[in-house]
Design an enzyme around this catalytic site. Sequence first.
Site, PDB file in Angstrom:
ATOM      1  N   SER A  77       0.803  -1.227   0.000  1.00 21.28           N
ATOM      2  CA  SER A  77       0.000   0.000   0.000  1.00 21.28           C
ATOM      3  C   SER A  77       0.833   1.273   0.000  1.00 21.28           C
ATOM      4  CB  SER A  77      -0.959  -0.013   1.191  1.00 21.28           C
ATOM      5  OG  SER A  77      -0.264  -0.263   2.387  1.00 21.28           O
ATOM      6  N   LYS A  79     -11.949   1.067  -1.793  1.00 25.11           N
ATOM      7  CA  LYS A  79     -10.898   1.616  -2.655  1.00 25.11           C
ATOM      8  C   LYS A  79     -11.410   1.628  -4.097  1.00 25.11           C
ATOM      9  CE  LYS A  79      -7.545   0.969   0.855  1.00 25.11           C
ATOM     10  NZ  LYS A  79      -6.824   0.004   1.679  1.00 25.11           N
ATOM     11  N   HIS A 126      -5.432  -3.180  -2.865  1.00 22.71           N
ATOM     12  CA  HIS A 126      -5.125  -2.210  -3.925  1.00 22.71           C
ATOM     13  C   HIS A 126      -5.049  -2.816  -5.316  1.00 22.71           C
ATOM     14  CE1 HIS A 126      -4.346   1.034  -1.079  1.00 22.71           C
ATOM     15  NE2 HIS A 126      -3.820   0.096  -0.312  1.00 22.71           N
TER      16      HIS A 126
HETATM   17  C1  LIG Z   1      -6.711  -0.095   3.124  1.00 21.56           C
HETATM   18  C2  LIG Z   1      -6.160  -1.419   3.439  1.00 21.56           C
HETATM   19  C3  LIG Z   1      -6.774  -2.248   4.376  1.00 21.56           C
HETATM   20  C4  LIG Z   1      -7.904  -1.777   5.241  1.00 21.56           C
HETATM   21  O1  LIG Z   1      -9.093  -1.720   4.556  1.00 21.56           O
HETATM   22  P1  LIG Z   1     -10.259  -0.811   5.138  1.00 21.56           P
HETATM   23  O2  LIG Z   1     -11.476  -1.302   4.463  1.00 21.56           O
HETATM   24  O3  LIG Z   1      -9.899   0.587   4.780  1.00 21.56           O
HETATM   25  O4  LIG Z   1     -10.265  -1.041   6.621  1.00 21.56           O
HETATM   26  C5  LIG Z   1      -6.305  -3.529   4.531  1.00 21.56           C
HETATM   27  N1  LIG Z   1      -5.251  -3.972   3.828  1.00 21.56           N
HETATM   28  C6  LIG Z   1      -4.604  -3.192   2.941  1.00 21.56           C
HETATM   29  C7  LIG Z   1      -3.446  -3.739   2.190  1.00 21.56           C
HETATM   30  C8  LIG Z   1      -5.033  -1.880   2.734  1.00 21.56           C
HETATM   31  O5  LIG Z   1      -4.389  -1.103   1.892  1.00 21.56           O
END
Ligand SMILES: *Cc1c(COP(=O)(O)O)cnc(C)c1O
Length: 386
Positions: A176, A236, A204
Site C-alpha cells: 500500500s 478503494k 489495492h
Molecule cells: C486499506 C487497506 C486495508 C484496510 O481496509 P479498510 O477497508 O480501509 O479497513 C487492509 N489492507 C490493505 C493492504 C489496505 O491497503
Amino acid sequence: MKERLLAELERLRALGLRRVRVTRSAQAFPAIELDGREFVNFAANDYLGLAAEPRVAEALAEGARRWGAGSGAAHLLSGHTRAHAEFEEALADFLGCEAALLFSTGYMANLGAVGALVDRSGSVVEDKLNHASLIDAAILSRARLLRYAHADVRAAGDRLEQAEGTRLLVTDGVFSMDGDLAPLPELAALAERHDAVFMVDDAHGFGVLGESGRGSLEHCGLEPGSVPVHVVTLGKALGVFGAAVAGDRVLIDTLVQRARPWIYTTALPPALASAMKVALDLLREEGWRRERVNAHVARFRAACLDAGLELMNSETPIQPVIVGGSERALAVSARLRERGFYVPAIRPPTVPQGSARLRITLSAAHTTEQVDALVSALAEGLESDV
Ligand SMILES: *Cc1c(COP(=O)(O)O)cnc(C)c1O
C-alpha cells in the site's frame, strides 16, 4: 495523564511526525477543498472514479429507502439481508470463488480471517511491509509472528521452516505504501511446499489489475484456487465501503463460526451492499475506467523519467516519490499545495525511517492535463528544495 500526553504530542510535532486530519468539503473527486481552497486530489484510493459516481450514489439512496439506514443487528442475529447475500454471491462469482463473506472494513476482515485460522499453537509468516491490519491480526491471534524481508521468497521459505503448528503465509497483493507487487506465484508454490495456508490481501489490486479487474491474482496468472484466503476491500477501487473474504464454502463457513470481528459486530447497512452491487456491475462493464487509470500510470511514469525524477518499482496507481526526511517531505507537500495539488507526505512509522515520501495515487477520474501538471509541479517542488 494529560501532561504526559501533551509532552508526547509535542515530541512528535518537533520531529515532524505529528499527524492531523484535513477536513474535505468539496463533494466530487478529484476536487478537494481544504480551508476554503480547492485542490486536485492525488491522495485517494478511488482508482476507478466510482466513489462519486451518481449511479452508485443513487443505488445507495434507493437501498436506504428500501432497507432503512441501518441493518439493526449482527449477521447471525437479524442483520443479514437479501442485499448482503446478493452482493456476496455476485462478488464470489466475479472472483471465481465458491463464496464470499462481507466484513465492515478491511481491517476487520484481516483480523477475522487470521484469528479464525490460527491460534496460539500456530504461526503467521508475513512480509515486513504488510499492511498494519495484517500485522495486528497476527498479534491478536496469539500465534507466533515471523516476518520476512520485503518480497523475498527465500526469506519467506526460511521463516516457514522455523514455523510451527498451523502455518499461515500472508502477503499484501499490492503493497500500500510502495505500490509494488508481491511475487504471488512463487509464494503460492512455497506455501504449497510447506503445507501452509496462503492468504492474500488485495486491497489495492482488486478492480485495478488483471484484464477483467479481478486483481493481483489475475495479473499474475494465478487461479483463484491457489489462494485459499483472498481478501478484497470495497472502499478503494469499488468506491464504497467494507471488505470481503473470498474462498471455498468450507472457509466461509469456518469464518461464520469463528471470525470474531464478523460475529460480534453490527452488519453493514444493507444499502451499502445495494450500492456495491451496482459499483461491481460498473467495474465489470466499464473497462474504460481501468484502461484510463492504467494509461495515467504509464504517462505519469514516462513524464517523471523525462523530468529526472526518481520513481519506485510500481506499475500500479500507487506512485510514491521518496523524499527522505519527514520535514523535507512536509515542505515539498506544502509547495505542491501552493500549486493546487493535494499530495500528503507519508512519514514514519507508516514507512521506514529516512524514507518519508509523497504518496501519489492516480485515478480514472483525473484528466491527462492534471497528471501532466502534477509532474511539472513535482519537478519544481523537489528542485527548489535543497
Ligand atoms: C486499506 C487497506 C486495508 C484496510 O481496509 P479498510 O477497508 O480501509 O479497513 C487492509 N489492507 C490493505 C493492504 C489496505 O491497503
